[in-house]
Design an enzyme around this catalytic site. Structure first.
Site, PDB file in Angstrom:
ATOM      1  N   HIS A 154     -62.774 -19.353  59.516  1.00  0.00           N
ATOM      2  CA  HIS A 154     -63.010 -19.758  58.121  1.00  0.00           C
ATOM      3  C   HIS A 154     -63.747 -21.101  58.052  1.00  0.00           C
ATOM      4  CE1 HIS A 154     -60.109 -16.602  57.100  1.00  0.00           C
ATOM      5  NE2 HIS A 154     -59.314 -17.130  58.001  1.00  0.00           N
ATOM      6  N   SER A 275     -88.419 -35.309  56.183  1.00  0.00           N
ATOM      7  CA  SER A 275     -88.619 -35.150  54.742  1.00  0.00           C
ATOM      8  C   SER A 275     -89.925 -35.801  54.317  1.00  0.00           C
ATOM      9  CB  SER A 275     -87.448 -35.798  53.996  1.00  0.00           C
ATOM     10  OG  SER A 275     -87.743 -35.962  52.631  1.00  0.00           O
TER      11      SER A 275
END
Length: 465
Positions: A154, A275
């Protein structure tokens, strides 16, 4: 000259001809089409169905075309497919005798044969590349059998393991991807040649001989099935879709592991970008693209399944549209395979961080419960309740795994069961130590170094097959 002028006086409009043409994606089967015609013509000569002299002219022209390459063909959309373009080439070279090449053969069985021949080569190449990737993973695993790592369920801390153990999960998934392709290959490796349009032919052809010349292991038993079946294509696309799933999962974990929050690995600069506005960024763009592109094969599979579902036997022109989706699924998945291979092999593992995570957040709690069962012969559910209470109390009190000792265990056990456990400091420390925890998992398939080494040996046997 229109090679099929016998039926119609008029010609298709230009847009209808372009709409129906498969020339563009037929380029993929150019070599297979030469080989198919070569094998068929050779058989016709051997069975004395066509004049030997004419057959030899055809074979010589096919050899010439093979040397000249695809550019020698007229690839105008006025030709519906590669087969007509190839026959046009031979006709221009030797005249009407070229027509003997199409004796006892239809484009229906010819295209099926070409696709199967080409797909066999594609599958073989992919298998080689998967095995190469597995071999890289095995070599990485050998170097990391003692590198502590954290396993998740999970996406939450679960239990400590090793990087080698996690890598070998990838290797085993890729092995099954490889085995699926190996199994599919058996159903691709069947010759439909000689099925003709759909009911074979009145000529005494030898289908076993053409299968032998083309390297097929068997001849298809039913001629209707021979020209109309495309289940082999759908099956192959499914295999590539499953391979894409494996590769997408690897890519997804690289994206997660390389984040600042996890800091478990660092991607090579070769597979990263920055970026346009934030100069500090190092983005795992290639992993993200691999994850995204891994879905393309799913779409191709659904498209092909829809195509082949709603048509009757035997050949229908819809089937022409299957192959572009087949080739796209293969090309896309092969691209991802190469990229993910390179990306995983150049990862830098932050061993200090992975060791820290392996011992954090009570990841060793399961082993403490197991020790209680083994040493005190308590039911596992009782041990589970005790350890669960230890963890919840520790979190509430701000206590870490390093602070849990025999006295702490006794305190909680007495609250839960009314009796202390008295495991002793050595057993408690051993249960909560991530490295000792890992080394205790000696069961086949486990994360202990010896168990992983056995898994590596099994995989190396597979790679040698």
């Amino acid at each position: 000259m229109d090679l099929r002028a016998g039926r119609f006086d008029g010609q298709m409009t230009d847009d209808a001809a372009a709409f129906s043409s498969s020339i563009e994606f037929d380029k993929r089967i150019f070599e297979a089409d030469i080989n198919c015609n070569r094998a068929h013509t050779t058989m016709l000569i051997e069975e004395e169905i066509i004049p030997k002299e004419s057959g030899e002219k055809i074979l010589k022209t096919l050899d010439k075309l093979e040397k000249e390459g695809l550019s020698a063909l007229n690839l105008d959309p006025s030709f519906e497919d590669i087969h007509m373009a190839l026959e046009d080439y031979v006709t221009k070279e030797i005249g009407p005798e070229a027509g003997f090449m199409h004796t006892a053969k239809s484009r229906n069985d010819q295209v099926c044969t070409d696709i199967r021949l080409t797909l066999k080569n594609e599958i073989e190449n992919t298998i080689i590349n998967i095995k190469s990737f597995i071999n890289t993973i095995v070599e990485m695993a050998k170097e990391n059998t003692h590198t502590l790592f954290i396993a998740y369920t999970h996406l939450q801390h679960a239990q400590p393991t090793t990087f080698a153990h996690h890598l070998m999960a990838y290797a085993n998934e890729l092995r099954r991807d490889c085995e699926r392709l190996i199994d599919t290959y058996k159903r691709v490796d069947m010759s439909p040649l000689g099925s003709a349009a759909l009911t074979t032919t009145g000529f005494p052809i030898n289908r076993d001989r053409t299968a032998e010349l083309l390297g097929f292991s068997q001849v298809m038993d039913n001629s209707i099935d021979g020209v109309s079946s495309r289940d082999f294509a759908a099956e192959a696309i499914f295999d590539y879709a499953m391979l894409s799933t494996t590769l997408g999962k690897i890519s997804d974990e690289i994206v997660i592991w390389s984040s600042y929050e996890f800091r478990m690995v660092e991607c090579s600069n070769q597979y990263s970008s920055t970026s346009s506005i934030m100069p500090q960024k190092k983005n795992p763009d290639i992993a993200e693209l691999s994850r995204g592109k891994s879905t393309i094969a799913y779409g191709e599979l659904m498209t092909v399944l829809a195509m082949i579902k709603g048509i009757p036997h035997s050949y229908n022109r819809d089937l022409q549209e299957v192959t572009p989706h087949l080739w796209n699924a293969i090309d896309n998945t092969n691209d991802i395979l190469g990229i993910v291979h390179g990306m995983l092999s150049t990862l830098t593992i932050n061993k200090e961080r992975t060791e820290e995570l392996a011992g954090a957040n009570f990841a060793t709690a399961t082993e403490l419960a197991d020790v209680i069962v083994r040493e005190k012969e308590l039911p596992f559910r009782t041990a589970h309740r005790i350890v669960g209470r230890i963890v919840s109390d520790a979190i509430e009190e701000g206590v870490t795994t390093n602070d849990i000792d025999n006295d702490y265990v006794n305190k909680v056990a007495k609250e839960v069961t009314g009796e202390p456990l008295d495991l002793g400091e050595e057993l408690v420390n051993q249960a909560l130590d991530p490295l000792k925890n890992v080394k205790s998992r000696t069961v086949k398939g486990g994360c202990a170094p010896g168990a992983v080494e056995e898994s590596i040996q099994n995989m190396e046997k597979f790679l040698k097959e």
